[in-house]
Scaffold this motif. Structure first.
Motif, PDB file in Angstrom:
ATOM      1  N   ALA A   1     -16.751   9.838  -4.974  1.00  0.00           N
ATOM      2  CA  ALA A   1     -15.770  10.658  -5.693  1.00  0.00           C
ATOM      3  C   ALA A   1     -14.445  10.678  -4.940  1.00  0.00           C
ATOM      4  N   SER A   2     -14.508  10.809  -3.625  1.00  0.00           N
ATOM      5  CA  SER A   2     -13.287  10.814  -2.810  1.00  0.00           C
ATOM      6  C   SER A   2     -12.583   9.467  -2.878  1.00  0.00           C
TER       7      SER A   2
ATOM      8  N   SER B   1     -23.769   8.553  16.296  1.00  0.00           N
ATOM      9  CA  SER B   1     -24.517   7.431  16.859  1.00  0.00           C
ATOM     10  C   SER B   1     -25.865   7.174  16.189  1.00  0.00           C
ATOM     11  N   ASP B   2     -26.383   8.139  15.436  1.00  0.00           N
ATOM     12  CA  ASP B   2     -27.660   7.926  14.753  1.00  0.00           C
ATOM     13  C   ASP B   2     -27.485   7.509  13.287  1.00  0.00           C
ATOM     14  N   VAL B   3     -26.251   7.162  12.890  1.00  0.00           N
ATOM     15  CA  VAL B   3     -25.984   6.724  11.529  1.00  0.00           C
ATOM     16  C   VAL B   3     -26.683   5.384  11.282  1.00  0.00           C
ATOM     17  N   LYS B   4     -27.037   5.130  10.032  1.00  0.00           N
ATOM     18  CA  LYS B   4     -27.732   3.901   9.659  1.00  0.00           C
ATOM     19  C   LYS B   4     -26.904   3.109   8.648  1.00  0.00           C
ATOM     20  N   VAL B   5     -27.137   1.808   8.611  1.00  0.00           N
ATOM     21  CA  VAL B   5     -26.495   0.952   7.615  1.00  0.00           C
ATOM     22  C   VAL B   5     -26.824   1.500   6.232  1.00  0.00           C
ATOM     23  N   GLY B   6     -25.808   1.591   5.372  1.00  0.00           N
ATOM     24  CA  GLY B   6     -25.984   2.110   4.019  1.00  0.00           C
ATOM     25  C   GLY B   6     -25.542   3.550   3.869  1.00  0.00           C
ATOM     26  N   GLU B   7     -25.390   4.264   4.991  1.00  0.00           N
ATOM     27  CA  GLU B   7     -24.923   5.651   4.922  1.00  0.00           C
ATOM     28  C   GLU B   7     -23.394   5.680   4.897  1.00  0.00           C
ATOM     29  N   TYR B   8     -22.853   6.798   4.467  1.00  0.00           N
ATOM     30  CA  TYR B   8     -21.404   6.986   4.389  1.00  0.00           C
ATOM     31  C   TYR B   8     -20.938   7.884   5.518  1.00  0.00           C
ATOM     32  N   VAL B   9     -19.744   7.570   6.023  1.00  0.00           N
ATOM     33  CA  VAL B   9     -19.125   8.357   7.084  1.00  0.00           C
ATOM     34  C   VAL B   9     -17.667   8.612   6.725  1.00  0.00           C
ATOM     35  N   ILE B  10     -17.111   9.635   7.336  1.00  0.00           N
ATOM     36  CA  ILE B  10     -15.675   9.903   7.215  1.00  0.00           C
ATOM     37  C   ILE B  10     -15.020   9.301   8.453  1.00  0.00           C
TER      38      ILE B  10
ATOM     39  N   ARG C   1     -21.080  12.269   8.850  1.00  0.00           N
ATOM     40  CA  ARG C   1     -21.708  11.659   7.672  1.00  0.00           C
ATOM     41  C   ARG C   1     -21.210  12.360   6.413  1.00  0.00           C
ATOM     42  N   LEU C   2     -21.355  11.648   5.305  1.00  0.00           N
ATOM     43  CA  LEU C   2     -20.985  12.191   4.011  1.00  0.00           C
ATOM     44  C   LEU C   2     -21.986  11.652   2.996  1.00  0.00           C
ATOM     45  N   ASP C   3     -22.405  12.495   2.069  1.00  0.00           N
ATOM     46  CA  ASP C   3     -23.339  12.000   1.055  1.00  0.00           C
ATOM     47  C   ASP C   3     -22.618  11.020   0.125  1.00  0.00           C
ATOM     48  N   GLU C   4     -23.394  10.117  -0.474  1.00  0.00           N
ATOM     49  CA  GLU C   4     -22.835   9.041  -1.292  1.00  0.00           C
ATOM     50  C   GLU C   4     -22.006   9.573  -2.466  1.00  0.00           C
TER      51      GLU C   4
ATOM     52  N   MET D   1       1.007   7.856   6.572  1.00  0.00           N
ATOM     53  CA  MET D   1       0.071   8.962   6.545  1.00  0.00           C
ATOM     54  C   MET D   1      -1.283   8.435   6.997  1.00  0.00           C
ATOM     55  N   CYS D   2      -1.975   9.189   7.801  1.00  0.00           N
ATOM     56  CA  CYS D   2      -3.325   8.833   8.217  1.00  0.00           C
ATOM     57  C   CYS D   2      -4.305   9.777   7.551  1.00  0.00           C
ATOM     58  N   LEU D   3      -5.202   9.210   6.797  1.00  0.00           N
ATOM     59  CA  LEU D   3      -6.203  10.002   6.095  1.00  0.00           C
ATOM     60  C   LEU D   3      -7.548   9.889   6.778  1.00  0.00           C
ATOM     61  N   ALA D   4      -8.397  10.853   6.577  1.00  0.00           N
ATOM     62  CA  ALA D   4      -9.809  10.727   6.909  1.00  0.00           C
ATOM     63  C   ALA D   4     -10.460  10.169   5.653  1.00  0.00           C
ATOM     64  N   VAL D   5     -10.892   8.916   5.708  1.00  0.00           N
ATOM     65  CA  VAL D   5     -11.337   8.194   4.530  1.00  0.00           C
ATOM     66  C   VAL D   5     -12.844   7.952   4.600  1.00  0.00           C
ATOM     67  N   PRO D   6     -13.555   8.214   3.495  1.00  0.00           N
ATOM     68  CA  PRO D   6     -14.989   7.921   3.484  1.00  0.00           C
ATOM     69  C   PRO D   6     -15.232   6.429   3.332  1.00  0.00           C
ATOM     70  N   GLY D   7     -16.244   5.942   4.018  1.00  0.00           N
ATOM     71  CA  GLY D   7     -16.603   4.541   3.909  1.00  0.00           C
ATOM     72  C   GLY D   7     -18.092   4.356   4.131  1.00  0.00           C
TER      73      GLY D   7
END
Length: 106
Positions: free
Chosen positions: A64-65, A38-47, A56-59, A1-7
């Motif tokens: 929680a995910s 492309s404008d994401v920064k170190v420390g931010e979360y992405v899916i 992007r995804l809020d922390e 299964m391939c999930l969209a995972v937050p990291g």
């Protein structure tokens, strides 16, 4: 299964083409393409899905995910060792590191 995972983005390689970054998925770190964010920064979360950061995804939502995925065993399924996973699905035990399985070249 391939999930969209937050990291969490822990590093960005601005010299890479396409733009890539190192993403931490609750302790497992993988490279992912960051072109769509492309404008994401170190420390931010992405899916991330199949190696591409899609948004992007809020922390709070990301953590929680990740907690839910871990409780359901989905992180292990997605990022665990393929040989261990195959052994579990086959009902056997994986060979521990350092033990002779009999299939190694001599």
């Amino acid at each position: 299964m391939c999930l969209a995972v937050p990291g969490k983005v822990v590093a960005i390689d601005d010299t890479a083409d396409p733009l890539t970054g190192l993403i931490d998925f609750g302790g497992v770190q993988k490279q992912a393409c960051l072109e769509y964010v492309s404008d994401v920064k170190v420390g931010e979360y992405v899916i991330v899905h199949v190696g591409f950061a899609l948004q992007r995804l809020d922390e709070e939502s990301a953590l929680a995910s990740l907690k839910l995925f871990e409780e359901l065993g989905l992180l292990e399924e997605e990022f665990g060792d393929d040989w261990d996973q195959a052994a579990k699905e086959a009902g056997g035990a994986a060979v521990a590191d350092g033990q002779d399985s009999g299939s190694e070249a001599r």
